[in-house]
Enzyme design. Structure first.
Site, PDB file in Angstrom:
ATOM      1  N   SER A  18      91.477  32.872  23.244  1.00 56.25           N
ATOM      2  CA  SER A  18      92.540  32.791  24.247  1.00 56.25           C
ATOM      3  C   SER A  18      92.013  32.635  25.668  1.00 56.25           C
ATOM      4  O   SER A  18      92.667  32.027  26.515  1.00 56.25           O
ATOM      5  CB  SER A  18      93.432  34.033  24.172  1.00 56.25           C
ATOM      6  N   ASP A  72      94.751  42.223  32.185  1.00 55.75           N
ATOM      7  CA  ASP A  72      95.351  43.124  31.199  1.00 55.75           C
ATOM      8  C   ASP A  72      94.289  43.906  30.432  1.00 55.75           C
ATOM      9  O   ASP A  72      94.507  44.329  29.306  1.00 55.75           O
ATOM     10  CB  ASP A  72      96.220  42.330  30.212  1.00 55.75           C
ATOM     11  N   HIS A 114      91.943  39.645  29.585  1.00 60.82           N
ATOM     12  CA  HIS A 114      92.019  38.286  30.122  1.00 60.82           C
ATOM     13  C   HIS A 114      91.771  38.293  31.633  1.00 60.82           C
ATOM     14  O   HIS A 114      91.883  39.335  32.274  1.00 60.82           O
ATOM     15  CB  HIS A 114      93.375  37.666  29.772  1.00 60.82           C
TER      16      HIS A 114
END
Length: 238
Positions: free
Chosen positions: A11, A187, A190
């Site tokens: 991600s 977070d 990320h």
């Protein structure tokens, strides 16, 4: 022909083309000089990455030429704690190491001239993870820890050294930033704009060491001020 840079990862790679992302910044830096190709897959670990290599890389290379470099950025999900919320993403450290070797071997066989750049997983802010996942997991337990991420980062660096391939130590570099837990991570995992800038700078410096820099790469076509407006064919050679 423009060189190609392939970004392969989870991600953090997938989101790298977002506003302020490290991939988008690379594409902007190398505009008209190199093509930055995104192959990011949110939530993936190296176990899954090994299985999707052919599909993920379909259409890259071939008659258009091999990429000049490929970044491989996995480990954040592999390092998930096996007994917590994201345990299904966990990959044991020994398997993670073997998977990195397999990914490297795949790229060197497919594109022998391409440089494979490993990027070690980033540090983890446990408090940020607990807060981010509180609506899914009321246990108050982080599903990742910085200690575990550090073990996978060190393993990634060790494999890169074993294979004599470049590696970026994101885990250590991020923690050099004051208040990195909040300033570099959005977070607990990320990247913020600052975190993206840190990785962008590291990738740019690594590419420079390989001779792939904005200063050295030529533009694929003349800039507008180089075009003879009275006879453009003379400039373009047709």
């Amino acid at each position: 022909m423009r060189p190609k840079l392939v970004l392969f990862g989870d991600s953090i790679t997938e989101a790298s083309f977002s506003d302020g992302g490290w991939g988008a910044s690379l594409a902007h830096l190398f505009a008209r000089k190199a093509d930055v190709i995104l192959r990011g897959y949110s939530g993936y670990n190296t176990r899954w990455a090994v299985k999707i290599l052919d599909k993920a890389m379909a259409g890259i290379g071939g008659d258009a030429g091999s990429p000049a470099a490929v970044t491989v950025f996995f480990g954040a999900n592999d390092a998930s704690l096996p007994d917590q919320l994201c345990g299904f993403q966990h990959v044991p450290l020994e398997e993670y190491v073997e998977n990195l070797r397999s990914i490297h071997a795949y790229f060197k066989k497919k594109w022998p001239s391409a440089v494979v750049i490993f990027i070690a997983p980033p540090p983890i802010d446990e408090e940020g993870r607990i807060k981010d996942l509180s609506k899914y997991d009321p246990s108050g337990q982080a599903e990742r820890t910085n200690e575990a991420a550090g073990k996978y980062a060190k393993a990634c660096i060790a494999v890169a050294n074993e294979l004599s391939t470049p590696v970026i130590d994101t885990w250590s570099k991020m923690q050099e930033i004051p208040d990195w837990r909040k300033s570099a991570l959005s977070d607990g995992l990320h990247f913020t704009t600052l975190g993206n800038k840190v990785l962008f700078d590291e990738v740019v410096n690594t590419l420079k060491d390989l001779g792939l820099s904005d200063e050295k790469l030529p533009a694929d076509l003349p800039y507008f001020y180089e075009v003879d407006p009275n006879d453009p064919s003379k400039t373009f050679g047709n």
